[in-house]
Scaffold this active site. Structure first.
Site, PDB file in Angstrom:
ATOM      1  N   TYR A 147       0.824  -1.218   0.000  1.00  0.00           N
ATOM      2  CA  TYR A 147       0.000   0.000   0.000  1.00  0.00           C
ATOM      3  C   TYR A 147       0.854   1.262   0.000  1.00  0.00           C
ATOM      4  O   TYR A 147       0.481   2.277  -0.590  1.00  0.00           O
ATOM      5  CB  TYR A 147      -0.991  -0.007   1.172  1.00  0.00           C
ATOM      6  CG  TYR A 147      -2.180  -0.860   0.827  1.00  0.00           C
ATOM      7  CD1 TYR A 147      -3.155  -0.392  -0.049  1.00  0.00           C
ATOM      8  CD2 TYR A 147      -2.294  -2.145   1.311  1.00  0.00           C
ATOM      9  CE1 TYR A 147      -4.219  -1.185  -0.420  1.00  0.00           C
ATOM     10  CE2 TYR A 147      -3.363  -2.956   0.949  1.00  0.00           C
ATOM     11  CZ  TYR A 147      -4.320  -2.462   0.087  1.00  0.00           C
ATOM     12  OH  TYR A 147      -5.375  -3.249  -0.288  1.00  0.00           O
ATOM     13  N   ILE A 165      -9.432   4.527  -4.538  1.00  0.00           N
ATOM     14  CA  ILE A 165      -8.826   4.900  -3.253  1.00  0.00           C
ATOM     15  C   ILE A 165      -7.762   5.977  -3.457  1.00  0.00           C
ATOM     16  O   ILE A 165      -7.109   6.380  -2.518  1.00  0.00           O
ATOM     17  CB  ILE A 165      -8.265   3.654  -2.523  1.00  0.00           C
ATOM     18  CG1 ILE A 165      -7.227   2.926  -3.384  1.00  0.00           C
ATOM     19  CG2 ILE A 165      -9.402   2.698  -2.153  1.00  0.00           C
ATOM     20  CD1 ILE A 165      -6.544   1.766  -2.655  1.00  0.00           C
ATOM     21  N   ASP A 166      -7.609   6.444  -4.705  1.00  0.00           N
ATOM     22  CA  ASP A 166      -6.682   7.563  -4.929  1.00  0.00           C
ATOM     23  C   ASP A 166      -7.392   8.882  -4.617  1.00  0.00           C
ATOM     24  O   ASP A 166      -8.591   8.909  -4.313  1.00  0.00           O
ATOM     25  CB  ASP A 166      -6.118   7.535  -6.374  1.00  0.00           C
ATOM     26  CG  ASP A 166      -7.195   7.797  -7.443  1.00  0.00           C
ATOM     27  OD1 ASP A 166      -7.960   8.767  -7.298  1.00  0.00           O
ATOM     28  OD2 ASP A 166      -7.254   7.046  -8.432  1.00  0.00           O
ATOM     29  N   HIS A 194     -14.814   2.874  -1.194  1.00  0.00           N
ATOM     30  CA  HIS A 194     -13.863   1.829  -0.796  1.00  0.00           C
ATOM     31  C   HIS A 194     -12.725   2.375   0.060  1.00  0.00           C
ATOM     32  O   HIS A 194     -11.664   1.768   0.156  1.00  0.00           O
ATOM     33  CB  HIS A 194     -13.316   1.115  -2.050  1.00  0.00           C
ATOM     34  CG  HIS A 194     -14.349   0.292  -2.758  1.00  0.00           C
ATOM     35  ND1 HIS A 194     -14.214  -0.183  -4.041  1.00  0.00           N
ATOM     36  CD2 HIS A 194     -15.570  -0.146  -2.339  1.00  0.00           C
ATOM     37  CE1 HIS A 194     -15.297  -0.870  -4.383  1.00  0.00           C
ATOM     38  NE2 HIS A 194     -16.140  -0.847  -3.369  1.00  0.00           N
ATOM     39  N   CYS A 248      -8.037  -1.945  17.225  1.00  0.00           N
ATOM     40  CA  CYS A 248      -9.102  -1.138  17.865  1.00  0.00           C
ATOM     41  C   CYS A 248      -9.835  -0.244  16.868  1.00  0.00           C
ATOM     42  O   CYS A 248     -10.766   0.457  17.241  1.00  0.00           O
ATOM     43  CB  CYS A 248      -8.528  -0.324  19.032  1.00  0.00           C
ATOM     44  SG  CYS A 248      -7.561   1.112  18.530  1.00  0.00           S
TER      45      CYS A 248
END
Ligand code: OAD
Length: 250
Positions: free
Chosen positions: A67, A103-104, A119, A130
């Site tokens: 990522y 996701i850009d 997304h 958490c």
């Protein structure tokens, strides 16, 4: 009139337009799509080794490094003529919204303000244990090369591992994002669906939801992805050519 002329006329008279976008809109910025047979990410990588909670449990450094590499790709890319056409359209007095699977952050960098990320976003991170969202420091964003394994940073609250703030396979979409998308899609005059294969549900259902809410749907894609419904127009071509022409010709 052909589909292109009809679509341009409809867009010209629309008051509320939703652009529903997928990886194809960022392809001409140099960000690979997922499923294009030669250039798509999934022609080279196995999503089950990278885009699932199980993959992260098994090898967090591989997933985090992957990522970081994609985030670097994104930061080196520039918004293209298709992203810019959308933000320019918002300057013309219409209501213009973007619902993206990407996701850009190229829509935002092109100047679009109303962007719903179904997304998640490469810009965000959260704790795997958490779930608390966390800002990453520049040192934690060390540039990663393709394939480099980078151990994820730890959560300041519970010391769990940080994960990217995106939706992995088998995970639910962020509730707020889906709700916002539904509100927009059910209430628009025109939905322009750009560069998506329409395979990953529930996002893939969006054109159908728009049609059943009496909107006109204009598809822009290098392949024919239409549902063959009466209120649909299929414009075949690259987003950077088709979208600016759609506005100029209207
Ligand atoms: P895909 O890779 O499945 O599809 C990309 C689409 O873009 C295809 O229909 C191509 O024909 C089209 N395309 C490619 N280049 C284009 C261009 N220059 N102009 C116009 N169209 C072009 O990508 P998505 O549909 O976005 O999920 O994939 C959906 C989801 O699958 C992604 O959001 C991701 C992935 O797994 C998550 O990350 C959760």
């Amino acid at each position: 009139m052909n589909d292109k002329e009809n679509a341009a006329k409809i867009l010209k008279h629309a008051k509320k337009v939703v652009f529903f976008t997928g990886a194809g809109i960022s392809a001409e910025s140099g960000i690979p799509t997922f499923r294009d047979s030669l250039t798509g990410l999934w022609s080279k990588y196995d999503p089950s080794r990278l885009e699932t909670a199980q993959a992260f449990r098994e090898n967090p450094a591989l997933v985090w490094g992957w990522y970081l590499w994609r985030r670097r790709q994104m930061s080196e890319a520039l918004p293209n003529a298709a992203h810019l056409m959308i933000s320019n359209l918002a300057e013309t007095g219409r209501e213009v919204y973007v619902v993206t699977q990407n996701i850009d952050n190229l829509h935002e960098r092109a100047g679009s303000q109303n962007v719903v990320h179904l997304h998640g976003s490469l810009m965000s991170a959260k704790c795997f244990s958490c779930h608390r969202p966390t800002e990453l420091t520049p040192e934690q964003l060390v540039v990663s090369r393709e394939g480099e394994e980078v151990p994820p940073p730890r959560c300041g609250r519970c010391n769990g591992r940080l994960r990217p703030g995106i939706v992995w396979f088998k995970e639910d979409l962020p509730k707020g994002a889906w709700k916002s998308a539904m509100r927009l899609v059910r209430d628009c005059d025109v939905l322009v669906s750009v560069g998506t294969s329409g395979i990953v549900t529930p996002a893939a259902d969006i054109p159908e939801i728009a049609l059943s809410s009496k909107a006109v749907v204009i598809h822009v894609n290098i392949d024919d992805v239409s549902l063959e419904e009466p209120n649909e127009y299929m414009l075949i071509g690259k987003a950077c050519s088709v979208l600016p022409a759609l506005w100029n010709d209207s």
